[in-house]
Scaffold this motif. Structure first.
Motif, PDB file in Angstrom:
ATOM      1  N   SER A   1       0.824  -1.211   0.000  1.00 49.73           N
ATOM      2  CA  SER A   1       0.000   0.000   0.000  1.00 49.73           C
ATOM      3  C   SER A   1       0.857   1.261   0.000  1.00 49.73           C
ATOM      4  CB  SER A   1      -0.936  -0.006   1.218  1.00 49.73           C
ATOM      5  OG  SER A   1      -0.184  -0.044   2.423  1.00 49.73           O
TER       6      SER A   1
ATOM      7  N   LEU B   1      -6.409   7.639  -5.427  1.00 55.74           N
ATOM      8  CA  LEU B   1      -5.956   6.256  -5.325  1.00 55.74           C
ATOM      9  C   LEU B   1      -4.686   6.157  -4.481  1.00 55.74           C
ATOM     10  CD1 LEU B   1      -6.344   3.336  -6.191  1.00 55.74           C
ATOM     11  CD2 LEU B   1      -5.034   3.839  -8.258  1.00 55.74           C
TER      12      LEU B   1
ATOM     13  N   SER C   1      -5.452   7.091  -0.780  1.00 55.79           N
ATOM     14  CA  SER C   1      -6.198   6.026  -0.096  1.00 55.79           C
ATOM     15  C   SER C   1      -5.290   4.855   0.250  1.00 55.79           C
ATOM     16  CB  SER C   1      -7.353   5.551  -0.994  1.00 55.79           C
ATOM     17  OG  SER C   1      -8.250   6.611  -1.271  1.00 55.79           O
TER      18      SER C   1
END
Length: 251
Positions: free
Chosen positions: A7, A203, A206
């Motif tokens: 991530s 994107l 997040s």
């Protein structure tokens, strides 16, 4: 070397790319485009388009009309004759510059660029690939700023797109309205760059927000109450393993 969460990698990649696209959209004058056909009455028509007072003239006797291409951005407008090198750009002015919706879009885009830049800096500090443990709170705070920047730029783009054909139309100036009505205005390339950049910011931001959630560390088989982390290596089963093995199961 520590294993960087996917991530964080996604956020570090997409957030700067989104910032670059939004910045490109902000400085280019192709937010909307339009074209108008200019009738050339008489054989002695003289067209002058130039920069810094230098005029370029051309007389035409056979051509009956010229197609003018107009483009507007947040800070610059341009006019060009189709199939010609005659082009002139100038800072936005008049009713278009004073339009509150244009001013709102300018403010939102500038704020978005500022927040996105600060958020990316915080994310880079938080990831800290050169240490064992990333600063998850710092990285996630950067992601929050990047998400906010994406929402602001999306708002600016939405306001501009929704009012695209009405921007700069001053009801008190009938002549200006009549001239503007001759332009067939439509969305241009800079808007698409802005939309894509904003979605990439959302994107990437997040993805960085997932840094707030700390993954579960495996427990030591002989000591269920003891978790296995790089900062705590008291589990007998892993004391003989290499540092790379420890980092692979680290949190």
């Amino acid at each position: 070397m520590m294993h960087t969460p996917a991530s964080m990698v996604m956020g570090i990649v997409f957030a700067p790319l989104g910032l670059a696209l939004v910045f490109t959209a902000a400085i280019t004058p192709q937010w909307r485009e339009g074209q108008a056909r200019l009738s050339m009455a008489g054989s002695g028509f003289l067209l002058r388009v130039g920069a810094k007072g230098q005029g370029v003239g051309s007389k035409s006797r056979s051509v009956e009309a010229l197609l003018l291409l107009r483009s507007d951005g947040l800070w610059e407008s341009c006019m060009q004759v189709e199939h010609s090198e005659l082009k002139q750009c100038w800072p936005v002015a008049g009713p278009y510059q004073r339009d509150p919706r244009v001013r709102l879009a300018q403010g939102l885009v500038l704020t978005s660029l500022f927040l996105s830049g600060i958020g990316i800096v915080l994310a880079c500090i938080g990831v800290r690939c050169w240490t064992d443990l990333p600063l998850r709170g710092v990285a996630a705070s950067g992601g929050l700023l990047v998400v906010s920047a994406g929402l602001l730029s999306l708002t600016a783009l939405g306001v501009y797109t929704h009012n695209l054909k009405r921007l700069g139309m001053d009801p008190s100036q009938g002549m200006a309205n009549h001239r503007s009505a001759q332009l067939s205005l439509h969305a241009a390339g800079s808007l698409y760059f802005g939309w894509l950049g904003s979605f990439l910011q959302l994107l990437g931001g997040s993805a960085l927000l997932f840094s707030f959630k700390r993954p579960r560390c495996p427990t030591c088989p002989s000591r269920p109450e003891q978790t296995i982390c790089p900062a705590c290596r008291s589990c007998p089963e892993i004391t003989t393993k290499t540092d790379m093995d420890v980092y692979e199961v680290s949190c």
